[in-house]
Design an enzyme around this catalytic site. Structure first.
Site, PDB file in Angstrom:
ATOM      1  N   LYS A 134      -0.552 123.720 -29.162  1.00  8.54           N
ATOM      2  CA  LYS A 134      -2.009 123.921 -28.615  1.00  8.54           C
ATOM      3  C   LYS A 134      -2.536 124.779 -29.793  1.00  8.54           C
ATOM      4  CE  LYS A 134      -1.855 122.739 -24.292  1.00  8.54           C
ATOM      5  NZ  LYS A 134      -2.938 121.799 -23.615  1.00  8.54           N
TER       6      LYS A 134
ATOM      7  N   ASP B 261      -3.439 119.833 -29.953  1.00  9.24           N
ATOM      8  CA  ASP B 261      -4.070 119.828 -28.904  1.00  9.24           C
ATOM      9  C   ASP B 261      -5.398 120.958 -29.020  1.00  9.24           C
ATOM     10  OD1 ASP B 261      -5.543 119.325 -26.600  1.00  9.24           O
ATOM     11  OD2 ASP B 261      -3.838 119.674 -25.387  1.00  9.24           O
TER      12      ASP B 261
ATOM     13  N   GLU C 274      -5.841 116.113 -30.775  1.00 11.26           N
ATOM     14  CA  GLU C 274      -6.474 115.804 -29.475  1.00 11.26           C
ATOM     15  C   GLU C 274      -7.733 116.642 -29.208  1.00 11.26           C
ATOM     16  OE1 GLU C 274      -4.685 116.120 -24.673  1.00 11.26           O
ATOM     17  OE2 GLU C 274      -3.184 115.937 -26.624  1.00 11.26           O
TER      18      GLU C 274
ATOM     19  N   ASP D  20      -8.492 112.959 -24.445  1.00 10.93           N
ATOM     20  CA  ASP D  20      -7.745 113.384 -23.300  1.00 10.93           C
ATOM     21  C   ASP D  20      -8.834 113.514 -22.018  1.00 10.93           C
ATOM     22  OD1 ASP D  20      -6.537 114.533 -21.129  1.00 10.93           O
ATOM     23  OD2 ASP D  20      -5.422 116.283 -22.479  1.00 10.93           O
TER      24      ASP D  20
ATOM     25  N   LYS E 244      -3.712 111.304 -18.313  1.00 10.95           N
ATOM     26  CA  LYS E 244      -3.223 112.204 -17.437  1.00 10.95           C
ATOM     27  C   LYS E 244      -3.426 111.543 -15.967  1.00 10.95           C
ATOM     28  CE  LYS E 244      -3.267 116.811 -19.172  1.00 10.95           C
ATOM     29  NZ  LYS E 244      -3.502 116.279 -20.763  1.00 10.95           N
TER      30      LYS E 244
END
Length: 347
Positions: A159, A187, A213, A236, A258
């Site tokens: 992250k 991300d 991402e 995403d 997801k």
């Protein structure tokens, strides 16, 4: 697909503490709440998890940017729908019609499990580890954790856009110095403006970055970032919009899917098929489901994206397993969970 009649449905609730708190975008949560839907037939039964990523974070603030529906909305809609849910065909129809993505995923998944169309096969490639700093953990300790990952680990997810930019860049270089064989998936959770993203990504060792991402707050700026630096990106959060349609985009390397936030298995499968036509990779990822939800996602990934390592490494913080044991001391069974509703199917 054959049609199996359902005799009874039951709905349970769960709450599992998380230690340490898990990152949700730039927020953190200390517990995970969800529902379990159980269907009983003459041939057996199946259970699925319904767990929208909504509610409040550890500071009592609403979780932003993930599921739009609440657990109460799920329960209310299930109560309304249950007279129609008397077969696996009815589950699939309802999955295609409901506007609640987590319910659509759960109902469609339940149909697949009841018909034996979701095997327990695990992905050929190990899930991508999620690297984030634990409370009171130093950067050096985080680097040491990455260094101890299995030698066959090809990717790790980190992250970013959460702390000081210079500190994050130092950490990236330290992680790669410890494990130069690992490629990083970064991300940003839409945490950068275009200018910030360009400044940050210009300093990256691009040969060691698999993709970044959701780098920009505005997804349209991802193309400009790629044009400026040639860095590939993944999408995403934009996939969770009800009206999302995939089109050819310069620099788009992957979709991070997801399913709990997108919708029915059929909708996810359609996205995968469309991406494959464009040469875009698809990575099945968790929305912080329990061990039951992760087990089902792993099986789905093994069937639908067998050549991609899924992003399912989010169970370490769960203080208990749910129905599917991964070795934790406490594994919650249905009899330990509160029964919220029980219906004769079709009544």
């Amino acid at each position: 697909m054959t049609v199996t009649e359902i005799s009874r449905l039951a709905l349970y609730g769960y709450q599992i503490p998380l230690n340490p708190p898990l990152p949700v975008g730039r927020q953190r949560i200390t517990s995970r709440h969800g529902l379990l839907l159980r269907a009983i037939t003459d041939q057996g039964e199946a259970v699925v998890e319904l767990a929208p990523l909504s509610g409040t974070d550890m500071d009592g603030e609403p979780i932003d940017g993930f599921s739009r529906e609440s657990l109460q909305q799920l329960q209310d809609e299930l109560t309304t729908l249950q007279p129609q849910l008397g077969s696996t065909a009815a589950l699939e129809r309802a999955a295609g019609q409901t506007a609640l993505p987590s319910l659509a995923w759960g109902l469609g998944l339940l149909a697949l499990k009841l018909e034996g169309q979701l095997t327990s096969r695990q992905p050929r490639l190990a899930p991508v580890p999620l690297i984030y700093r634990l409370p009171n953990e130093t950067a050096d300790e985080l680097v040491q954790r990455l260094a101890t990952l299995p030698r066959d680990c090809r990717f790790a997810k980190l992250k970013i856009a959460q702390n000081d930019v210079e500190a994050e860049l130092r950490l990236i270089y330290a992680l790669l110095a410890a494990r130069p064989d690992v490629r990083l998936r970064l991300d940003a959770n839409g945490g950068f403006s275009l200018t910030q993203a360009v400044d940050f990504c210009a300093c990256l060792p691009k040969g060691s970055i698999d993709f970044i991402e959701d780098p920009c707050r505005e997804s349209a700026d991802c193309e400009a970032l790629h044009s400026a630096l040639g860095l590939g990106y993944a999408l995403d959060a934009p996939l969770n919009a009800p009206d999302f349609e995939l089109s050819p985009l310069p620099g788009l390397r992957a979709l991070v899917l997801k399913p709990m936030l997108i919708g029915s298995p059929a909708k996810v499968q359609a996205l995968i098929a469309a991406a494959q036509q464009l040469g875009v990779r698809c990575i099945i990822s968790s929305a912080l489901e329990s061990s039951l939800g992760i087990s089902d996602l792993a099986a789905f990934a093994a069937q639908e994206t067998p050549d991609e390592a899924p992003g399912l490494d989010t169970l370490a913080a769960f203080e208990a397993d749910l129905l599917v044991s991964s070795g934790k001391a406490l594994c919650l069974e249905l009899g330990q969970l509160p029964l919220l509703a029980s219906w004769e199917a079709g009544c």
